[in-house]
Design an enzyme around this catalytic site. Structure first.
Site, mmCIF file in Angstrom:
data_model
loop_
_atom_site.group_PDB
_atom_site.id
_atom_site.type_symbol
_atom_site.label_atom_id
_atom_site.label_comp_id
_atom_site.label_asym_id
_atom_site.label_seq_id
_atom_site.Cartn_x
_atom_site.Cartn_y
_atom_site.Cartn_z
ATOM 1 N N PHE A 172 76.762 27.491 76.357
ATOM 2 C CA PHE A 172 77.097 28.021 77.678
ATOM 3 C C PHE A 172 76.477 29.407 77.836
ATOM 4 C CE2 PHE A 172 80.155 24.889 76.528
ATOM 5 C CZ PHE A 172 80.412 24.190 77.699
ATOM 6 N N LYS A 173 75.542 29.506 78.753
ATOM 7 C CA LYS A 173 74.893 30.785 79.052
ATOM 8 C C LYS A 173 75.621 31.395 80.244
ATOM 9 C CE LYS A 173 70.489 32.782 80.496
ATOM 10 N NZ LYS A 173 69.555 32.570 81.621
ATOM 11 N N ILE A 174 76.342 32.467 79.979
ATOM 12 C CA ILE A 174 77.180 33.082 81.005
ATOM 13 C C ILE A 174 76.470 34.322 81.545
ATOM 14 C CG2 ILE A 174 79.450 34.026 81.540
ATOM 15 C CD1 ILE A 174 79.466 31.063 80.671
ATOM 16 N N GLU A 175 76.124 34.293 82.834
ATOM 17 C CA GLU A 175 75.421 35.420 83.431
ATOM 18 C C GLU A 175 75.998 35.779 84.799
ATOM 19 O OE1 GLU A 175 71.266 34.378 84.439
ATOM 20 O OE2 GLU A 175 71.670 32.430 83.535
#
Length: 311
Positions: A172-175
């Site tokens: 999960f790439k949280i940006e």
């Protein structure tokens, strides 16, 4: 039924987005693309991400996407793992893109939730079915790209639920704003189902996200020599060293993120002779000369490898 193939490797560290290299006329420059990839690997990146938003994936034809995927993965030849972005509104098309990426040798695919334009969005049930369909089509991990660009706001609880239910959805790439808080909650709720809580947005929130438990990050490709040691030190338990490195490189991180956007990487590479052209595809426009000069000035002060790699 979801696949139950075990994920053979846990990916972590500093992965750099490889920009798409064009000629001044706007055609693919595959030789320049290979030099770009070689620089990123030589400068220390733990892996690559291709066809991302910072690769101008939205301006590429399907044929160009296929050519870039095979060209880059063949050229990398296993030196580092490669994440291929396969985002599409249609789950069938996204699944087909993801199967092709897997067949070409991708380590992982990265996907945003389905969206179109400013107003067409899908609810949680549709998003869940979307990722189930893609997961059932492949055996490699999926990274959920939780980015403002999709205009889709979901909770950490929903993402954790997806991780528990969908076999291949483990990264999960949280940006989004307050990314550290969301990462912390995601890790708490997801537990062992979260193989990769990752930072994004060109390292502008990197240290806070590492403190929240991030184990990887997808970063700009212009200065892996500055960014990879920060993650390496932090993940080895040397937070003070990582914080000092982050403080040193933060002016360039900030300038890229807030002043230049996706053009920064190519501007640095052209200045250093890595690539012949830093052209972006219309309707994007080149950096203003003053903005470009400010970027290069900071990079020179840091002795960024990109400015001397080709010499």
């Amino acid at each position: 039924m979801n696949r139950t193939t075990p994920i053979k490797r846990r990916y972590a560290g500093a992965f750099s987005v490889a920009p798409t290299i064009f000629t001044e006329e706007g055609e693919l420059d595959l030789d320049g693309q290979k030099r770009c990839v070689d620089f990123i690997i030589d400068a220390g990146a733990d892996g690559l991400c291709i066809l991302a938003n910072y690769s101008e994936q939205f301006s590429l034809t399907d044929d160009e996407r296929a050519r870039l995927t095979t060209t880059i993965l063949d050229h990398v030849a296993g030196r580092v793992p490669v994440i291929v972005t396969t985002t599409h509104f249609s789950p069938a098309i996204c699944a087909a893109r993801s199967r092709a990426a897997q067949a070409a040798g991708a380590a992982m695919v990265m996907i945003m939730p389905p969206y179109h334009g400013a107003t067409i969005r899908c609810g949680e049930a549709a998003i869940e079915h979307f990722f189930e369909e893609v997961s059932n089509a492949i055996d490699i991990p999926i990274m959920y790209q939780d980015a403002p660009m999709s205009g889709t706001s979901v909770s950490a609880a929903f993402l954790a639920r997806l991780a528990h239910k969908i076999d291949n959805l483990r990264y999960f790439k949280i940006e989004v704003p307050q990314s550290a808080a969301k990462l912390r909650e995601l890790i708490e709720l997801g537990g062992d189902a979260i193989e990769g809580p990752w930072d994004g947005e060109e390292a502008i929130t990197l240290l806070a996200d590492l403190d929240a438990g991030a184990t990887g990050s997808i970063l700009g490709g212009g200065y892996p020599d500055g960014l990879q040691p920060i993650l390496k030190a932090y993940l080895a338990g040397n937070r003070d060293e990582a914080a000092a490195g982050y403080a040193r490189w933060l002016p360039l991180i900030n300038y890229e993120n807030r002043q230049c956007g996706l053009i920064a990487c190519k501007a640095l590479m052209k200045e250093g002779g890595v690539i012949a052209s830093d052209a972006v595809r219309r309707p994007l426009v080149p950096l203003h000369p003053a903005t470009r000069a400010g970027l290069i000035e900071i990079a020179r002060r840091l002795d960024a490898q990109v400015l001397r790699w080709a010499h």
